[in-house]
Enzyme design. Sequence first.
Site, PDB file in Angstrom:
ATOM      1  N   GLY A 198       0.809  -1.205   0.000  1.00 17.16           N
ATOM      2  CA  GLY A 198       0.000   0.000   0.000  1.00 17.16           C
ATOM      3  C   GLY A 198       0.841   1.253   0.000  1.00 17.16           C
ATOM      4  O   GLY A 198       2.032   1.224   0.328  1.00 17.16           O
ATOM      5  N   PRO A 200       2.357   4.968   0.982  1.00 19.67           N
ATOM      6  CA  PRO A 200       2.874   5.432   2.275  1.00 19.67           C
ATOM      7  C   PRO A 200       1.754   6.048   3.114  1.00 19.67           C
ATOM      8  O   PRO A 200       0.880   6.722   2.574  1.00 19.67           O
ATOM      9  CB  PRO A 200       3.888   6.507   1.893  1.00 19.67           C
ATOM     10  N   GLY A 203      -1.134   3.049   6.832  1.00 20.03           N
ATOM     11  CA  GLY A 203      -1.287   2.354   8.106  1.00 20.03           C
ATOM     12  C   GLY A 203      -0.719   0.951   8.129  1.00 20.03           C
ATOM     13  O   GLY A 203      -1.146   0.129   8.942  1.00 20.03           O
ATOM     14  N   LYS A 204       0.253   0.666   7.281  1.00 25.58           N
ATOM     15  CA  LYS A 204       0.816  -0.687   7.251  1.00 25.58           C
ATOM     16  C   LYS A 204       1.565  -0.997   8.554  1.00 25.58           C
ATOM     17  O   LYS A 204       1.374  -2.056   9.144  1.00 25.58           O
ATOM     18  CB  LYS A 204       1.747  -0.839   6.044  1.00 25.58           C
ATOM     19  N   THR A 205       2.390  -0.046   8.977  1.00 28.34           N
ATOM     20  CA  THR A 205       3.133  -0.243  10.220  1.00 28.34           C
ATOM     21  C   THR A 205       2.170  -0.364  11.393  1.00 28.34           C
ATOM     22  O   THR A 205       2.309  -1.239  12.248  1.00 28.34           O
ATOM     23  CB  THR A 205       4.083   0.948  10.460  1.00 28.34           C
ATOM     24  N   HIS A 420     -17.084   9.197 -15.533  1.00 21.82           N
ATOM     25  CA  HIS A 420     -16.219   8.397 -16.395  1.00 21.82           C
ATOM     26  C   HIS A 420     -16.244   6.919 -15.992  1.00 21.82           C
ATOM     27  O   HIS A 420     -16.489   6.038 -16.819  1.00 21.82           O
ATOM     28  CB  HIS A 420     -14.796   8.970 -16.304  1.00 21.82           C
ATOM     29  N   GLU A 421     -16.035   6.666 -14.697  1.00 15.72           N
ATOM     30  CA  GLU A 421     -16.006   5.268 -14.248  1.00 15.72           C
ATOM     31  C   GLU A 421     -17.378   4.624 -14.369  1.00 15.72           C
ATOM     32  O   GLU A 421     -17.484   3.437 -14.695  1.00 15.72           O
ATOM     33  CB  GLU A 421     -15.501   5.181 -12.796  1.00 15.72           C
ATOM     34  N   HIS A 424     -17.730   3.219 -17.870  1.00 17.67           N
ATOM     35  CA  HIS A 424     -17.100   1.901 -18.012  1.00 17.67           C
ATOM     36  C   HIS A 424     -17.991   0.820 -17.401  1.00 17.67           C
ATOM     37  O   HIS A 424     -18.261  -0.215 -18.008  1.00 17.67           O
ATOM     38  CB  HIS A 424     -15.762   1.846 -17.259  1.00 17.67           C
ATOM     39  N   ASP A 496      -7.276   4.703 -21.612  1.00 25.08           N
ATOM     40  CA  ASP A 496      -8.317   3.885 -22.243  1.00 25.08           C
ATOM     41  C   ASP A 496      -8.134   3.898 -23.756  1.00 25.08           C
ATOM     42  O   ASP A 496      -8.218   2.859 -24.414  1.00 25.08           O
ATOM     43  CB  ASP A 496      -9.710   4.459 -21.940  1.00 25.08           C
TER      44      ASP A 496
HETATM   45  P1  ADP Z   1       2.712   3.148   6.570  1.00 27.78           P
HETATM   46  O1  ADP Z   1       3.486   2.163   7.386  1.00 27.78           O
HETATM   47  O2  ADP Z   1       1.696   2.503   5.693  1.00 27.78           O
HETATM   48  O3  ADP Z   1       3.546   4.125   5.804  1.00 27.78           O
HETATM   49  P2  ADP Z   1       1.949   4.127   9.139  1.00 27.78           P
HETATM   50  O4  ADP Z   1       1.388   2.920   9.762  1.00 27.78           O
HETATM   51  O5  ADP Z   1       3.341   4.482   9.504  1.00 27.78           O
HETATM   52  O6  ADP Z   1       1.846   4.033   7.558  1.00 27.78           O
HETATM   53  O7  ADP Z   1       0.979   5.349   9.429  1.00 27.78           O
HETATM   54  C1  ADP Z   1       1.425   6.541   9.988  1.00 27.78           C
HETATM   55  C2  ADP Z   1       0.403   7.072  10.973  1.00 27.78           C
HETATM   56  O8  ADP Z   1      -0.787   7.451  10.298  1.00 27.78           O
HETATM   57  C3  ADP Z   1      -0.018   6.031  11.968  1.00 27.78           C
HETATM   58  O9  ADP Z   1       0.822   6.022  13.073  1.00 27.78           O
HETATM   59  C4  ADP Z   1      -1.429   6.467  12.321  1.00 27.78           C
HETATM   60  O10 ADP Z   1      -1.403   7.434  13.323  1.00 27.78           O
HETATM   61  C5  ADP Z   1      -1.925   7.101  11.062  1.00 27.78           C
HETATM   62  N1  ADP Z   1      -2.730   6.143  10.302  1.00 27.78           N
HETATM   63  C6  ADP Z   1      -2.422   5.616   9.099  1.00 27.78           C
HETATM   64  N2  ADP Z   1      -3.380   4.771   8.676  1.00 27.78           N
HETATM   65  C7  ADP Z   1      -4.308   4.739   9.638  1.00 27.78           C
HETATM   66  C8  ADP Z   1      -5.551   4.034   9.800  1.00 27.78           C
HETATM   67  N3  ADP Z   1      -5.986   3.181   8.856  1.00 27.78           N
HETATM   68  N4  ADP Z   1      -6.247   4.230  10.923  1.00 27.78           N
HETATM   69  C9  ADP Z   1      -5.791   5.077  11.872  1.00 27.78           C
HETATM   70  N5  ADP Z   1      -4.645   5.765  11.789  1.00 27.78           N
HETATM   71  C10 ADP Z   1      -3.896   5.620  10.689  1.00 27.78           C
HETATM   72 ZN    ZN Z   2     -11.220   5.057 -18.018  1.00 21.80          ZN
END
Ligand code: ADP
Ligand code: ZN
Length: 598
Positions: A198, A200, A203-205, A420-421, A424, A496
């Site tokens: 996903g 940056p 919220g992956k971390t 547009h979407e 489609h 497209d």
């Molecule tokens: P990534 O690792 O995807 O770059 P992070 O997890 O570091 O993103 O997100 C940074 C901050 O943004 C998190 O510490 C949180 O505070 C906020 N955040 C990001 N996504 C979410 C979410 N889905 N729900 C709540 N807070 C979020």
């Molecule tokens: Zn299109």
Amino acid sequence: MKYTGRSFIVWLIVGIMVIFLFNGLSKKTAYKTAEISYSRLIKLIKNNQIQRVVISGQKIKGITKDGKRFNGIVPSTGSILKKLSNKDVQINLKPAGQDKWYYSLAITFVPFLLFMIFFIFMINKSSKGGGLGGNNVLMFGKSHARVIASDSNKVTFSDVAGVEEAKDDLKEIIEFLKDPSRFNKLGGKIPKGVLLIGAPGTGKTLLAKAVAGEAQVPFFIVSGSEFVEMFVGIGASRVRDLFAKAKKSAPCIIFIDEIDAVGRRRGTGIGGGHDEREQTLNQMLVEMDGFTENEGIIVMAATNRPDVLDPALLRPGRFDRRIAVELPDIKGRKEILNVHSKNIKISGNADLSIIAKSTPGFSGADLQNLINEAALHAASLNKESVKMEDLEFAKEKVMMGPERKSMVLSEDEKRLTAIHESGHTLIAKLLPNADPVYKVTIIPRGRAMGLTQQIPEFDRHSYSKEYLQSRLMVLLGGRAAEEVTGNSITTGAANDISQATKLATSMVAEWGMSKLGPIHYSEDEKNPFLGQELTRTKIISDKTAENIDSEISFIINDAYGEVIKLLNDNLHKLKQLTDNLSEKETLTASQIDEIVKK
Ligand code: ADP
Ligand code: ZN
């Protein structure tokens, strides 16, 4: 045994001093010798006054018969030997340059010592502000992973909003980490590696941390770039160390942020200058293969670029579970705003759902930032609570901010993208031969402002002409919708159009699906030196090329005409779809069905 940085340097200095001391001592105890000129030396030889000499290259030293020591320089060993021969002198020879033992020791070790000092300096510098134990000089092979103990991790799934699908996918992992032995008994297979994909700030971390928090297991976090150091072998040994530590505290999670820093496809570096990275990656693969599924270690990794990863990382038994962490839709954004405004006083007139509505393309991190900025703004004006205007101000600020990576749509753009979407989507729904629509969204993704996703019912190995025509019409549906709704046409359809043109070209030139008959017109092997255009003129006459072009444009314009007609006949459905899509931003297959059936 561990040395701290300081005591190690002290030892070094002591070592150097010992060497100099020896040097000095031996100088002191050395006999007093007198430097003599070459002419004097010749005289001494002639007069037979010399008892003993040692010759080493151009250097000579010796004792005279009356016990005086001397040293000097001679033109060469050979010339002086000639003069000394048939005199009654004891001659010793030493290879040139060989000197006292401490001298050669110093020559060998001083550069080494200098290098060591430089090395330690660099390590100290790079570990300033770094992770745990960064000040230990002898720790450079150790990982810099930060560890969050299970009882100090307070992050749970309730802190992560708007990524419900990803959370669902991770529930099984939590169950496993809570009690790996239970899964052992049942013989269940749990993935070793989970790849979170996903943009940056989505919220992956946070998600990975929440998995550890929910399961109450230790969380090792390290960034891929920390493995790629300037010295070959360090990255690999850091990986080894990280996994060794993790094994001791299993069940646990290892989280590798930005895994693309180490995990890039191997063998793509020009001149093979990526030894260090490749070694690190190889070590990572070895480690992942080295523990069994049920040992209780889950490796989670995050990336924004799954396409650059080495395929070996994605093989079964490694990161074989992939979870997309997408930008939040309108509902998700509202929830994320709620999560982050929990501890902030929001005034009654402030409506977070309006903010959520006007921030498509914002990531979770952007929304958190927005709330933060709003609170700061309110505080700087000595307000009691955060008002709507603070939120609006913060929204503008975050939108303008330099770090924003993804695109943010204006209201107008959002509406036009929805049209547009919807075009489609509606065409795909109306044509029996088209692949079923799976999902349509106007949440921007990379450089695309919206996306209609179709998923074929079965794997296709060949395509019928009817299917290809439907495909062409679906591709043209976006532009056609812009036109039939009376909007100005936009550049949004560029991709497209290019796809449609390629498709029509293949239909004419490769698949024999036009008036020109089943003749192959394109060249299979493009001559890399002449380029496509030159080789083509050799095979195809100008006349034929003209015919091909007119067939391509006929196929496309014919399809476009039909699409326009179809949309005009179903204008109300198009409007319904557009309205729903503008409001919800993402529509699933069943939601689309419902709207179109009405
Ligand atoms: P990534 O690792 O995807 O770059 P992070 O997890 O570091 O993103 O997100 C940074 C901050 O943004 C998190 O510490 C949180 O505070 C906020 N955040 C990001 N996504 C979410 C979410 N889905 N729900 C709540 N807070 C979020
Ligand atoms: Zn299109």
